[in-house]
Design a protein around this motif. Structure first.
Motif, PDB file in Angstrom:
ATOM      1  N   ASP A 208       0.824  -1.206   0.000  1.00  0.00           N
ATOM      2  CA  ASP A 208       0.000   0.000   0.000  1.00  0.00           C
ATOM      3  C   ASP A 208       0.865   1.266   0.000  1.00  0.00           C
ATOM      4  OD1 ASP A 208      -2.209  -1.571  -0.014  1.00  0.00           O
ATOM      5  OD2 ASP A 208      -2.838  -1.151   2.034  1.00  0.00           O
ATOM      6  N   CYS A 209       1.997   1.221   0.720  1.00  0.00           N
ATOM      7  CA  CYS A 209       2.918   2.363   0.707  1.00  0.00           C
ATOM      8  C   CYS A 209       3.460   2.587  -0.696  1.00  0.00           C
ATOM      9  CB  CYS A 209       4.072   2.127   1.681  1.00  0.00           C
ATOM     10  SG  CYS A 209       3.615   2.200   3.425  1.00  0.00           S
ATOM     11  N   LEU A 210       3.801   1.501  -1.392  1.00  0.00           N
ATOM     12  CA  LEU A 210       4.295   1.625  -2.761  1.00  0.00           C
ATOM     13  C   LEU A 210       3.223   2.209  -3.675  1.00  0.00           C
ATOM     14  CD1 LEU A 210       6.208  -1.775  -3.129  1.00  0.00           C
ATOM     15  CD2 LEU A 210       7.211   0.506  -2.931  1.00  0.00           C
ATOM     16  N   ALA A 211       1.968   1.788  -3.467  1.00  0.00           N
ATOM     17  CA  ALA A 211       0.873   2.333  -4.274  1.00  0.00           C
ATOM     18  C   ALA A 211       0.688   3.825  -4.015  1.00  0.00           C
ATOM     19  CB  ALA A 211      -0.424   1.578  -3.967  1.00  0.00           C
ATOM     20  N   THR A 212       0.875   4.247  -2.770  1.00  0.00           N
ATOM     21  CA  THR A 212       0.765   5.669  -2.435  1.00  0.00           C
ATOM     22  C   THR A 212       1.886   6.459  -3.094  1.00  0.00           C
ATOM     23  OG1 THR A 212      -0.132   5.002  -0.286  1.00  0.00           O
ATOM     24  CG2 THR A 212       0.516   7.305  -0.533  1.00  0.00           C
ATOM     25  N   CYS A 213       3.091   5.927  -3.064  1.00  0.00           N
ATOM     26  CA  CYS A 213       4.220   6.600  -3.728  1.00  0.00           C
ATOM     27  C   CYS A 213       3.955   6.756  -5.224  1.00  0.00           C
ATOM     28  CB  CYS A 213       5.503   5.807  -3.513  1.00  0.00           C
ATOM     29  SG  CYS A 213       6.116   5.816  -1.819  1.00  0.00           S
ATOM     30  N   GLU A 214       3.404   5.731  -5.831  1.00  0.00           N
ATOM     31  CA  GLU A 214       3.092   5.795  -7.255  1.00  0.00           C
ATOM     32  C   GLU A 214       2.066   6.883  -7.544  1.00  0.00           C
ATOM     33  OE1 GLU A 214       1.259   2.867 -10.762  1.00  0.00           O
ATOM     34  OE2 GLU A 214       1.869   2.044  -8.825  1.00  0.00           O
ATOM     35  N   ARG A 215       1.056   6.963  -6.692  1.00  0.00           N
ATOM     36  CA  ARG A 215       0.017   7.978  -6.899  1.00  0.00           C
ATOM     37  C   ARG A 215       0.565   9.387  -6.728  1.00  0.00           C
ATOM     38  NH1 ARG A 215      -5.120   8.030  -2.990  1.00  0.00           N
ATOM     39  NH2 ARG A 215      -3.549   8.926  -1.609  1.00  0.00           N
ATOM     40  N   LEU A 216       1.528   9.555  -5.808  1.00  0.00           N
ATOM     41  CA  LEU A 216       2.104  10.875  -5.558  1.00  0.00           C
ATOM     42  C   LEU A 216       3.265  11.201  -6.499  1.00  0.00           C
ATOM     43  CD1 LEU A 216       2.172  10.881  -1.637  1.00  0.00           C
ATOM     44  CD2 LEU A 216       0.498  11.972  -3.149  1.00  0.00           C
ATOM     45  N   GLY A 217       3.607  10.288  -7.376  1.00  0.00           N
ATOM     46  CA  GLY A 217       4.687  10.533  -8.311  1.00  0.00           C
ATOM     47  C   GLY A 217       6.069  10.450  -7.693  1.00  0.00           C
ATOM     48  N   LEU A 218       6.210   9.697  -6.596  1.00  0.00           N
ATOM     49  CA  LEU A 218       7.499   9.550  -5.933  1.00  0.00           C
ATOM     50  C   LEU A 218       8.223   8.315  -6.468  1.00  0.00           C
ATOM     51  CD1 LEU A 218       6.326  10.295  -2.288  1.00  0.00           C
ATOM     52  CD2 LEU A 218       7.546  11.835  -3.822  1.00  0.00           C
ATOM     53  N   ARG A 219       9.512   8.444  -6.667  1.00  0.00           N
ATOM     54  CA  ARG A 219      10.312   7.359  -7.216  1.00  0.00           C
ATOM     55  C   ARG A 219      10.731   6.388  -6.102  1.00  0.00           C
ATOM     56  NH1 ARG A 219      15.162  10.573  -9.364  1.00  0.00           N
ATOM     57  NH2 ARG A 219      14.726  11.563  -7.346  1.00  0.00           N
ATOM     58  N   VAL A 220      10.667   5.100  -6.445  1.00  0.00           N
ATOM     59  CA  VAL A 220      11.085   4.041  -5.521  1.00  0.00           C
ATOM     60  C   VAL A 220      12.285   3.325  -6.156  1.00  0.00           C
ATOM     61  CG1 VAL A 220      10.402   1.858  -4.437  1.00  0.00           C
ATOM     62  CG2 VAL A 220       8.750   3.728  -4.610  1.00  0.00           C
ATOM     63  N   PRO A 221      13.422   3.279  -5.461  1.00  0.00           N
ATOM     64  CA  PRO A 221      13.707   3.741  -4.092  1.00  0.00           C
ATOM     65  C   PRO A 221      14.407   5.092  -4.023  1.00  0.00           C
ATOM     66  CG  PRO A 221      15.447   2.270  -4.783  1.00  0.00           C
ATOM     67  CD  PRO A 221      14.524   2.407  -5.962  1.00  0.00           C
ATOM     68  N   ALA A 222      14.514   5.824  -5.143  1.00  0.00           N
ATOM     69  CA  ALA A 222      15.281   7.072  -5.130  1.00  0.00           C
ATOM     70  C   ALA A 222      14.712   8.081  -4.144  1.00  0.00           C
ATOM     71  CB  ALA A 222      15.320   7.666  -6.538  1.00  0.00           C
ATOM     72  N   ASP A 223      13.365   8.188  -4.090  1.00  0.00           N
ATOM     73  CA  ASP A 223      12.723   9.120  -3.156  1.00  0.00           C
ATOM     74  C   ASP A 223      12.277   8.411  -1.873  1.00  0.00           C
ATOM     75  OD1 ASP A 223      12.938  11.300  -4.927  1.00  0.00           O
ATOM     76  OD2 ASP A 223      11.108  10.692  -5.968  1.00  0.00           O
ATOM     77  N   VAL A 224      11.739   7.216  -2.018  1.00  0.00           N
ATOM     78  CA  VAL A 224      11.212   6.466  -0.876  1.00  0.00           C
ATOM     79  C   VAL A 224      11.630   5.003  -1.005  1.00  0.00           C
ATOM     80  CG1 VAL A 224       9.178   5.811   0.444  1.00  0.00           C
ATOM     81  CG2 VAL A 224       9.197   7.992  -0.785  1.00  0.00           C
ATOM     82  N   ALA A 225      12.275   4.471   0.026  1.00  0.00           N
ATOM     83  CA  ALA A 225      12.639   3.052   0.087  1.00  0.00           C
ATOM     84  C   ALA A 225      11.673   2.358   1.036  1.00  0.00           C
ATOM     85  CB  ALA A 225      14.075   2.888   0.572  1.00  0.00           C
ATOM     86  N   VAL A 226      11.036   1.286   0.583  1.00  0.00           N
ATOM     87  CA  VAL A 226       9.976   0.623   1.358  1.00  0.00           C
ATOM     88  C   VAL A 226      10.398  -0.802   1.696  1.00  0.00           C
ATOM     89  CG1 VAL A 226       7.559  -0.082   1.403  1.00  0.00           C
ATOM     90  CG2 VAL A 226       8.225   2.034   0.232  1.00  0.00           C
ATOM     91  N   LEU A 227      10.298  -1.133   2.993  1.00  0.00           N
ATOM     92  CA  LEU A 227      10.663  -2.454   3.505  1.00  0.00           C
ATOM     93  C   LEU A 227       9.467  -3.075   4.202  1.00  0.00           C
ATOM     94  CD1 LEU A 227      12.859  -4.601   4.235  1.00  0.00           C
ATOM     95  CD2 LEU A 227      13.420  -3.175   6.222  1.00  0.00           C
ATOM     96  N   GLY A 228       9.083  -4.275   3.799  1.00  0.00           N
ATOM     97  CA  GLY A 228       7.975  -4.980   4.429  1.00  0.00           C
ATOM     98  C   GLY A 228       8.458  -6.031   5.410  1.00  0.00           C
ATOM     99  N   VAL A 229       7.501  -6.781   5.950  1.00  0.00           N
ATOM    100  CA  VAL A 229       7.791  -7.887   6.875  1.00  0.00           C
ATOM    101  C   VAL A 229       6.887  -9.059   6.499  1.00  0.00           C
ATOM    102  CG1 VAL A 229       7.768  -8.684   9.267  1.00  0.00           C
ATOM    103  CG2 VAL A 229       8.441  -6.330   8.750  1.00  0.00           C
TER     104      VAL A 229
END
Length: 404
Positions: A208-229
């Protein structure tokens, strides 16, 4: 004169029935049964959000000799423990928290998890700000956030926290992106110094965090790095592939079952039992495609299994498609997932059968065909091996889960 067969002991199973995570916990418990020991697990489904608010005692009261319980409450853990005690049988909380609840709790090393996450995001990924995305009113989520914050503090960093009011643990939730519609979360993503390192409560929250980044136009992982469990199957097949921390789920199940058997014999249990063995697998969501851990073979195999497990796909067939030997594929699976390719194909077939039995009125013969069996008899033998009960009993919600 021959002795009559020994009757099995009954244990209440109060878990999120047959999700990928709980399946691995449960298989660990089954495998830990002593040779020749018969055990019947009675399925009472998944914990309600706050069962402790009910005036009724646990539903297994007076029916079983012990209880094997997940920590599914969103209310007070102390009240949850008090409610469990009203069941008046030896009880173990599987995947619980580190605090003393008065009921033995078997849990993964949260400090190890926090250190792994902090070291990866701060040191290996070079993140400048950090956020934990968890579940509101969840003691276990709070413990994980605190451990992450402590580990970051040791590195001279600060952690923000975001607690969501929803929970999404099902396979359906994992398979579908759903941006987080939380104004504060979106504000943090826009304004925190980048790159932002996010540790999510589980893989569903991470997706869901990755989907939010996509909607906001944020680059993964350049702008936001997301780690799950959880290192779920979706972590392997999601695009971008999700970095995730694997918990020792089968060991949790095994240790919890051994502890419960000792309690049923009258032994005094420890208050808490910590299980180590947490591992982090780095993929594109934190390190990008060039630096991602080379697990493409496992990911490709899982993608084929997910779409073809019920259509007769074999380990050799997958290995041939990927130009590796079956033995190589098995070694990769044991390292990455902690199981074998054959066991994963069986799990996927079982999960689909369980879903069809519980959510549809499809005839048994048709379900058998859908999940890849020539007839209902072969399907019933397969199903009973994993669930301990027949498909009809599983559909009816009858007490099942008999250990081998």
């Amino acid at each position: 004169m021959p002795r009559p067969p020994r009757q099995p002991s009954s244990i209440a199973s109060y878990l999120d029935s047959w999700s990928e995570k709980v399946y691995r916990i449960f298989r660990g418990a089954i495998d830990a049964l002593p040779a020749g020991r018969r055990m019947q697990f009675e399925d009472y489904g998944a914990p309600a959000d706050s069962p402790e608010q009910s005036a009724a005692p646990p539903p297994w009261t007076g029916r079983v000799r012990g209880a094997f319980v997940g920590c599914g409450t969103t209310g007070s853990f102390d009240e949850f423990a008090a409610w469990l005690k009203r069941g008046e049988v030896p009880t173990v909380i599987v995947g619980g928290i580190a605090n003393d609840l008065g009921i033995p709790s078997v849990y993964a090393d949260v400090e190890e998890l926090g250190c792994l996450a902090a070291g990866h995001l701060a040191t290996e990924c070079g993140c400048r700000s950090f956020l934990h995305v968890g579940l509101a009113n969840s003691a276990s989520s709070g413990e994980r956030q605190d451990a992450f914050a402590r580990a970051l503090g040791d590195l001279g960093e600060h952690c923000e926290g975001l607690s969501l009011t929803r929970r999404r643990y099902t396979a359906d939730a994992l398979a579908n992106k759903s941006p987080i519609d939380d104004p504060h979360f979106c504000e943090l993503l826009r304004n925190l110094p980048r790159p932002i390192g996010i540790l999510a409560l589980n893989d569903a929250y991470a997706i869901d965090c990755l989907a939010t980044c996509e909607r906001l136009g944020l680059r993964v992982p350049a702008d936001v790095a997301v780690l799950g469990v959880d290192n779920s199957i979706e972590a392997h097949v999601h695009r971008p592939r999700l970095s995730s921390i694997r918990l020792p789920l089968q060991r949790l199940g095994a240790e919890a079952l051994r502890l419960l058997l000792r309690m049923m014999k009258g032994e005094e249990p420890p208050k808490r039992l910590l299980v180590d063995g947490v591992r982090l697998f780095a993929r594109e969501s934190t390190v990008g495609p060039r630096e991602a851990r080379p697990t493409v073979t496992v990911d490709a195999a899982l993608e084929r299994m997910r779409s073809q497990a019920c259509r007769g796909i074999t380990v050799r067939g997958i290995a041939d498609q990927l130009n590796v030997s079956p033995r190589t594929l098995e070694l990769l699976f044991r390292d990455e997932i902690g199981t074998t390719p054959t066991a994963e194909i069986h799990r996927l077939r079982f999960a689909e059968a369980s879903r069809l039995l519980k959510r549809t009125t499809m005839p048994m013969g048709r379900i058998a065909a859908v999940v890849g069996f020539a007839d209902a008899t072969a399907f019933s033998r397969f199903f009973r091996k994993f669930a301990g009960v027949s498909p009809r009993e599983h559909r009816a919600g009858a007490a099942g889960r008999r250990g081998r």
